[in-house]
Design a protein around this motif. Structure first.
Motif, PDB file in Angstrom:
ATOM      1  N   UNK A  50    -141.715   3.640  48.229  1.00 34.70           N
ATOM      2  CA  UNK A  50    -141.739   4.204  49.730  1.00 34.70           C
ATOM      3  C   UNK A  50    -140.806   3.310  50.558  1.00 34.70           C
ATOM      4  N   UNK A  51    -140.285   2.459  50.364  1.00 34.65           N
ATOM      5  CA  UNK A  51    -139.602   1.268  51.363  1.00 34.65           C
ATOM      6  C   UNK A  51    -138.064   1.600  50.959  1.00 34.65           C
ATOM      7  N   UNK A  52    -137.936   2.579  49.906  1.00 36.71           N
ATOM      8  CA  UNK A  52    -136.459   2.842  49.506  1.00 36.71           C
ATOM      9  C   UNK A  52    -136.086   4.134  50.415  1.00 36.71           C
ATOM     10  N   UNK A  53    -137.068   4.986  51.221  1.00 36.92           N
ATOM     11  CA  UNK A  53    -136.876   5.840  52.140  1.00 36.92           C
ATOM     12  C   UNK A  53    -135.811   5.513  53.004  1.00 36.92           C
ATOM     13  N   UNK A  54    -134.818   6.507  53.124  1.00 38.87           N
ATOM     14  CA  UNK A  54    -133.820   6.345  54.202  1.00 38.87           C
ATOM     15  C   UNK A  54    -132.595   6.890  53.851  1.00 38.87           C
ATOM     16  N   UNK A  55    -131.532   6.870  54.585  1.00 36.08           N
ATOM     17  CA  UNK A  55    -130.282   7.012  54.508  1.00 36.08           C
ATOM     18  C   UNK A  55    -129.173   6.169  53.934  1.00 36.08           C
ATOM     19  N   UNK A  56    -128.571   6.867  53.205  1.00 36.31           N
ATOM     20  CA  UNK A  56    -127.599   5.842  52.473  1.00 36.31           C
ATOM     21  C   UNK A  56    -126.250   6.639  52.513  1.00 36.31           C
ATOM     22  N   UNK A  57    -124.896   5.995  52.340  1.00 39.98           N
ATOM     23  CA  UNK A  57    -123.701   6.394  52.363  1.00 39.98           C
ATOM     24  C   UNK A  57    -122.825   5.944  51.447  1.00 39.98           C
ATOM     25  N   UNK A  58    -122.027   6.690  50.739  1.00 38.68           N
ATOM     26  CA  UNK A  58    -121.152   6.223  49.812  1.00 38.68           C
ATOM     27  C   UNK A  58    -119.540   6.353  50.456  1.00 38.68           C
ATOM     28  N   UNK A  59    -118.868   5.258  50.558  1.00 37.91           N
ATOM     29  CA  UNK A  59    -117.632   5.165  51.145  1.00 37.91           C
ATOM     30  C   UNK A  59    -116.465   5.181  50.093  1.00 37.91           C
TER      31      UNK A  59
END
Length: 84
Positions: free
Chosen positions: A60-69
């Motif tokens: 659950x704590x991995x919930x969120x937004x990630x970005x690859x640059x």
């Protein structure tokens, strides 16, 4: 319940590989470093120009937004991944 694995792949499909870098970031701009359950896998970077962000197991704590640059000599761009 069995632990589940989730992964996101960031890959350069076209463009110059000169001075190419690919990095995963938390949405706040912090670079993601591998931990016990969140792995940045660069095994296929040189051969396929891709890196993978894996959650083993996903929590659950991995919930969120990630970005690859992606950056190269000419420009930079990014893509986002959302984990719900």
């Amino acid at each position: 319940q069995q632990p589940q694995r989730v992964s996101f792949t960031c890959r350069l499909e076209r463009g110059s590989t000169t001075n190419l870098t690919l990095q995963w970031f938390f949405f706040n701009g912090t670079v993601i470093e591998s931990t016990a359950d969140m792995i940045v896998d660069r095994t296929h970077f040189d051969t396929h120009q891709l890196i993978e962000l894996r959650f083993e197991p996903v929590r659950r704590e991995h919930f969120g937004n990630y970005s690859c640059v992606a950056k190269n000599s000419a420009d930079q761009t990014y893509a986002t991944a959302n984990l719900y």
